[in-house]
Each structure stands twice: as structure tokens, then as C-alpha cells.
Design an enzyme around this catalytic site. Structure first.
Site, PDB file in Angstrom:
ATOM      1  N   HIS A  86      -1.722  -0.202  -9.679  1.00 42.98           N
ATOM      2  CA  HIS A  86      -2.283  -1.115  -8.664  1.00 42.98           C
ATOM      3  C   HIS A  86      -2.900  -2.368  -9.311  1.00 42.98           C
ATOM      4  O   HIS A  86      -4.124  -2.556  -9.259  1.00 42.98           O
ATOM      5  CB  HIS A  86      -3.326  -0.385  -7.806  1.00 42.98           C
ATOM      6  CG  HIS A  86      -3.653  -1.133  -6.537  1.00 42.98           C
ATOM      7  ND1 HIS A  86      -3.975  -0.520  -5.365  1.00 42.98           N
ATOM      8  CD2 HIS A  86      -3.694  -2.469  -6.277  1.00 42.98           C
ATOM      9  CE1 HIS A  86      -4.223  -1.428  -4.435  1.00 42.98           C
ATOM     10  NE2 HIS A  86      -4.049  -2.629  -4.975  1.00 42.98           N
ATOM     11  N   ARG A 142       0.868  -1.173   0.000  1.00 43.76           N
ATOM     12  CA  ARG A 142       0.000   0.000   0.000  1.00 43.76           C
ATOM     13  C   ARG A 142       0.909   1.229   0.000  1.00 43.76           C
ATOM     14  O   ARG A 142       1.954   1.235   0.677  1.00 43.76           O
ATOM     15  CB  ARG A 142      -0.889   0.030   1.254  1.00 43.76           C
ATOM     16  CG  ARG A 142      -2.003  -1.018   1.255  1.00 43.76           C
ATOM     17  CD  ARG A 142      -3.102  -0.705   0.235  1.00 43.76           C
ATOM     18  NE  ARG A 142      -4.189  -1.666   0.284  1.00 43.76           N
ATOM     19  CZ  ARG A 142      -4.299  -2.733  -0.522  1.00 43.76           C
ATOM     20  NH1 ARG A 142      -3.378  -2.978  -1.433  1.00 43.76           N
ATOM     21  NH2 ARG A 142      -5.338  -3.529  -0.427  1.00 43.76           N
TER      22      ARG A 142
HETATM   23  P1  NDP Z   1      -0.765 -11.337   4.961  1.00 47.22           P
HETATM   24  O1  NDP Z   1      -1.749 -10.742   5.900  1.00 47.22           O
HETATM   25  O2  NDP Z   1      -0.912 -12.757   4.587  1.00 47.22           O
HETATM   26  O3  NDP Z   1       0.704 -11.162   5.556  1.00 47.22           O
HETATM   27  C1  NDP Z   1       1.181  -9.975   6.059  1.00 47.22           C
HETATM   28  C2  NDP Z   1       2.649 -10.109   6.427  1.00 47.22           C
HETATM   29  O4  NDP Z   1       3.121  -8.851   6.899  1.00 47.22           O
HETATM   30  C3  NDP Z   1       2.885 -11.127   7.531  1.00 47.22           C
HETATM   31  O5  NDP Z   1       4.086 -11.821   7.326  1.00 47.22           O
HETATM   32  C4  NDP Z   1       3.010 -10.247   8.764  1.00 47.22           C
HETATM   33  O6  NDP Z   1       3.807 -10.762   9.800  1.00 47.22           O
HETATM   34  C5  NDP Z   1       3.699  -9.036   8.182  1.00 47.22           C
HETATM   35  N1  NDP Z   1       3.455  -7.872   9.035  1.00 47.22           N
HETATM   36  C6  NDP Z   1       2.283  -7.307   9.356  1.00 47.22           C
HETATM   37  N2  NDP Z   1       2.470  -6.269  10.200  1.00 47.22           N
HETATM   38  C7  NDP Z   1       3.802  -6.201  10.422  1.00 47.22           C
HETATM   39  C8  NDP Z   1       4.632  -5.373  11.218  1.00 47.22           C
HETATM   40  N3  NDP Z   1       4.114  -4.388  11.952  1.00 47.22           N
HETATM   41  N4  NDP Z   1       5.947  -5.603  11.213  1.00 47.22           N
HETATM   42  C9  NDP Z   1       6.481  -6.609  10.481  1.00 47.22           C
HETATM   43  N5  NDP Z   1       5.752  -7.448   9.706  1.00 47.22           N
HETATM   44  C10 NDP Z   1       4.436  -7.238   9.682  1.00 47.22           C
HETATM   45  O7  NDP Z   1      -0.752 -10.409   3.679  1.00 47.22           O
HETATM   46  P2  NDP Z   1      -0.535 -10.831   2.160  1.00 47.22           P
HETATM   47  O8  NDP Z   1       0.814 -11.408   2.003  1.00 47.22           O
HETATM   48  O9  NDP Z   1      -1.666 -11.637   1.677  1.00 47.22           O
HETATM   49  O10 NDP Z   1      -0.649  -9.399   1.448  1.00 47.22           O
HETATM   50  C11 NDP Z   1       0.184  -8.327   1.797  1.00 47.22           C
HETATM   51  C12 NDP Z   1      -0.392  -7.036   1.266  1.00 47.22           C
HETATM   52  O11 NDP Z   1      -0.268  -6.962  -0.148  1.00 47.22           O
HETATM   53  C13 NDP Z   1      -1.914  -6.837   1.464  1.00 47.22           C
HETATM   54  O12 NDP Z   1      -2.202  -6.469   2.783  1.00 47.22           O
HETATM   55  C14 NDP Z   1      -2.219  -5.758   0.453  1.00 47.22           C
HETATM   56  O13 NDP Z   1      -2.053  -4.492   1.058  1.00 47.22           O
HETATM   57  C15 NDP Z   1      -1.165  -5.952  -0.614  1.00 47.22           C
HETATM   58  N6  NDP Z   1      -1.733  -6.371  -1.894  1.00 47.22           N
HETATM   59  C16 NDP Z   1      -1.449  -5.630  -3.003  1.00 47.22           C
HETATM   60  C17 NDP Z   1      -1.901  -6.009  -4.221  1.00 47.22           C
HETATM   61  C18 NDP Z   1      -1.517  -5.259  -5.446  1.00 47.22           C
HETATM   62  O14 NDP Z   1      -2.041  -5.542  -6.514  1.00 47.22           O
HETATM   63  N7  NDP Z   1      -0.592  -4.327  -5.360  1.00 47.22           N
HETATM   64  C19 NDP Z   1      -2.744  -7.200  -4.397  1.00 47.22           C
HETATM   65  C20 NDP Z   1      -2.975  -7.910  -3.183  1.00 47.22           C
HETATM   66  C21 NDP Z   1      -2.482  -7.497  -1.983  1.00 47.22           C
HETATM   67  P3  NDP Z   1       3.372 -12.101  10.579  1.00 47.22           P
HETATM   68  O15 NDP Z   1       3.556 -13.215   9.563  1.00 47.22           O
HETATM   69  O16 NDP Z   1       4.334 -12.197  11.663  1.00 47.22           O
HETATM   70  O17 NDP Z   1       1.953 -11.937  10.978  1.00 47.22           O
HETATM   71  C1  OXD Z   2      -5.716  -6.421  -2.734  1.00 48.46           C
HETATM   72  C2  OXD Z   2      -5.372  -5.448  -3.734  1.00 48.46           C
HETATM   73  O1  OXD Z   2      -5.442  -6.181  -1.583  1.00 48.46           O
HETATM   74  O2  OXD Z   2      -5.840  -5.552  -4.858  1.00 48.46           O
HETATM   75  O3  OXD Z   2      -6.257  -7.463  -3.087  1.00 48.46           O
HETATM   76  O4  OXD Z   2      -4.586  -4.559  -3.480  1.00 48.46           O
END
Ligand code: NDP
Ligand code: OXD
Length: 310
Positions: A273, A225
Site C-alpha cells: 500500500h 482498495r
Molecule cells: P476520485 O474520488 O477523484 O475519483 C473516483 C473515480 O471513481 C471517479 O472517476 C468516479 O466516477 C469513479 N467512481 C466512483 N464510484 C463509481 C462507481 N460506482 N462506478 C463507476 N465509477 C465510479 O478518486 P482518486 O482518483 O483521487 O482516488 C481513487 C482511489 O485510489 C482512492 O479512493 C483510494 O482508495 C485509492 N488510493 C490508493 C492509494 C495507494 O497508495 N494505493 C493512494 C491514494 C489513493 P465519477 O468521475 O463519475 O464521479
Molecule cells: C490514500 C491512500 O487514499 O494512501 O491516500 O491509500
């Protein structure tokens, strides 16, 4: 009254989702906004950024499915009912994201921006290729998408490191966790890939201090994001060359306004995006399974923790 699911998204094709869901749940009345039918019949909402107040219209909601992986926009709403919230969790979505990340990393590791510039000047700019293992790539966020992208980078031979909130063990990835470990983690990277959810803890996490922790000449890829990175600090770092290049798929304001300085920067690649998207054919199965679970009073899968923010 037949129970129904309401669909809302301005970015996704309703017919594809209706068809995919109907194949798994033939008895469900699937309604596409604005044709919502009787509001009291709506039990399930499959939504991506519906207008404010949308969810409050359905008093019988039992499940809200975020039509995507990132739930930051959903959790920020003031009309969220006290029912389980789930996200799309789909290996094909993760694979699409991993493909984008691999492309962006390879583009830097193989010096492609340099050749793009040289071509514009009709210049034969030979740079001897380096082995993948000489490039240190750090993935920030090792969740469903981050862990898959990290595995793909390992498969290509990169020196892959990972950072998350809690300890992780991923084959071929040296993992560290926790905020205290972040500056050192960043200081040892050639390419940083941001794959964190946007939460109160991660908002502007990559500000001036953290960006300066990266070695001079590092590259940044943000597919999470926009607001996880302080855009003003990033602009300054890109102007000074401390960050040599950035690939940005997400922005604090989307669509990125035409007057934004990123548009004119040679060292910034912008995509609108779409690093990954929710895919109806594969995601419908997971959504249907959760609807079945709600119907039979079982715990849903991939439940979002609103307090944690992801
Ligand atoms: P998940 O919720 O599966 O994983 C999030 C990861 O981030 C976990 O490893 C978590 O740690 C880590 N995390 C969260 N908070 C912190 C913190 N404060 N410090 C360190 N690590 C942290 O998310 P996804 O992998 O499924 O997706 C990630 C992001 O990608 C989504 O939230 C979205 O914003 C973005 N996205 C973007 C898209 C695009 O097209 N650009 C499409 C889809 C998603 P832990 O494992 O320890 O909980
Ligand atoms: C998602 C995205 O979070 O599209 O799925 O960014």
C-alpha cells in the site's frame, strides 16, 4: 485561545507536515497527537486512521482533512462531526500514482514476469516485443488519480479505455460509464487497472462475474482498495489462469497476513500500500487554503460528499 490543528497518522512523518503547514499558516498552533493541548482549541484535524473516538474529543472542530485521497475509512467512523471533510488533492500525489501504474502496466506489456521466471531457470526466453498500441488498458475510476494515470498511459502509446460513474471526456481515452457498461468494457481489455474509491457501490464490485468478463489471460492491477475486488474470486481466477497475473498494492486486510495465499503465488506481485502517498511539501498549500476558507466562511475545495462515499 489560539486555534489549533491536530495531526494524527501512524504512517506519515509529523515533523515534515508540521514544518510544511507552518510555512503557510505561521499563526496556527499545530499539535501532534498525543500532545493535543486544550481540546476545545482544536479547530482542524489532519488525520489518517485515528483511533475510534478520537474526533469526538474536539468539540470545536470546523474541518476534517483526510491525510490521503481515499476517505472510506474516515466515512466509516461513528465519531465524524458534522463539518466539511476534505481529502488530499495534489498533482504530485497523482503523478506518483501514475508512475506506479505505468510501471505495473509496462511490466506486463513488456513480458517482464516471463523474463523474471526465465532468468531463475537460466533460460534465454526471446519474445518479440509488441507495440504499446496493441495492449488494451482499462482504467476503472477516472478521478484525480485515475485520469492522471490514464493520461500517462496515453503518453506511452497504449490503447487506453476508461470507466467511471458519470460521462467523461479525456484526450486519447475511450470512455464509458455506468454499471451496465462494465461487463463489455472488461471483456475488451488486456490489462485492468482498478482506481475506484471504496464505497457501498464499489465494494466487491469485481467479483466472480466481473472477473470472468475479462478475457482469459488478462492482467489485473489494483491500487484502490482491496475490498473493491472479491479476493476469493481473484484467488480462484489466478489459480485457474483466467487472470494470468496481478499486481496488488491494496488488500482487504492490511498488513496482508503472512498465511495469505497471495504471498506464495508466482503470478502475484505484492507491494505494501504505497502506490502513492500524501506529500507534505505540495499538499500543505491546499490544506492551508482550505483552513483560510473556513476562517473566512467560504466553501472549502475538494470537499468529500459523505453520501456519495468519495
Ligand atoms: P476520485 O474520488 O477523484 O475519483 C473516483 C473515480 O471513481 C471517479 O472517476 C468516479 O466516477 C469513479 N467512481 C466512483 N464510484 C463509481 C462507481 N460506482 N462506478 C463507476 N465509477 C465510479 O478518486 P482518486 O482518483 O483521487 O482516488 C481513487 C482511489 O485510489 C482512492 O479512493 C483510494 O482508495 C485509492 N488510493 C490508493 C492509494 C495507494 O497508495 N494505493 C493512494 C491514494 C489513493 P465519477 O468521475 O463519475 O464521479
Ligand atoms: C490514500 C491512500 O487514499 O494512501 O491516500 O491509500
Amino acid at each position: 485561545m489560539k486555534e489549533s490543528l491536530v495531526f494524527y497518522s501512524e504512517y506519515d512523518e509529523p515533523a515534515a507536515w508540521t514544518e510544511a503547514l507552518a510555512a503557510h499558516l505561521p499563526d496556527l498552533d499545530i499539535r501532534v497527537y498525543p500532545d493535543v493541548g486544550a481540546p476545545e482549541a482544536v479547530r482542524y484535524a489532519l488525520v489518517w486512521k485515528p483511533p475510534q473516538g478520537f474526533l469526538a474529543r474536539f468539540p470545536g472542530l470546523r474541518l476534517v482533512v483526510n491525510l490521503g485521497a481515499g476517505v472510506d475509512a474516515l466515512l466509516a467512523r461513528d465519531d465524524l462531526p458534522d463539518v466539511p471533510i476534505t481529502r488530499i488533492s495534489d498533482p504530485n500525489m497523482a503523478r506518483m500514482m501514475a508512475g506506479y501504474v505505468l510501471f505495473a502496466v509496462l511490466r506486463y506489456a513488456r513480458d517482464i514476469p516471463l523474463f523474471e521466471r526465465a532468468k531463475r531457470e537460466r533460460r534465454w526466453a526471446y519474445v518479440h516485443p509488441r507495440e504499446a498500441c496493441e495492449t488494451r488498458v482499462g482504467v476503472l475510476g477516472l478521478g484525480e488519480l485515475g485520469a492522471t494515470a490514464a493520461a500517462e498511459l496515453v503518453r506511452h502509446g497504449f490503447d487506453v479505455r476508461g470507466w467511471s460513474r458519470s460521462p467523461k471526456s479525456l484526450a486519447g481515452v475511450s470512455c464509458v460509464h455506468g454499471k451496465d457498461a462494465l461487463p463489455r468494457f472488461l471483456s475488451e481489455l488486456d490489462i485492468a487497472v482498478v482506481m475506484l474509491p471504496l464505497t457501498p457501490e464499489t465494494r466487491r464490485l469485481l467479483g466472480r462475474d466481473m472477473l470472468s468478463a475479462l478475457p482469459a489471460g488478462a492482467k489485473l492491477i489494483n491500487v484502490s482498495r482491496g475490498a473493491v475486488v472479491d479476493e476469493q474470486a481473484l484467488l480462484e481466477a489466478l489459480k485457474s489462469g483466467h487472470i494470468a497475473e496481478a499486481t496488488l498494492d491494496v488488500f482487504e486486510t492490511e498488513p496482508l497476513p503472512p498465511e495469505h495465499p497471495f504471498w506464495t503465488m508466482e503470478n502475484v506481485l505484492i507491494t505494501p500500500h504505497l502506490a502513492s502517498v500524501a506529500l507534505p511539501r505540495s499538499a500543505a498549500q491546499q490544506i492551508a487554503e482550505n483552513i483560510r476558507r473556513v476562517r473566512s466562511g467560504r466553501e472549502v475545495l475538494n470537499r468529500v460528499d459523505p453520501r456519495r462515499g468519495y
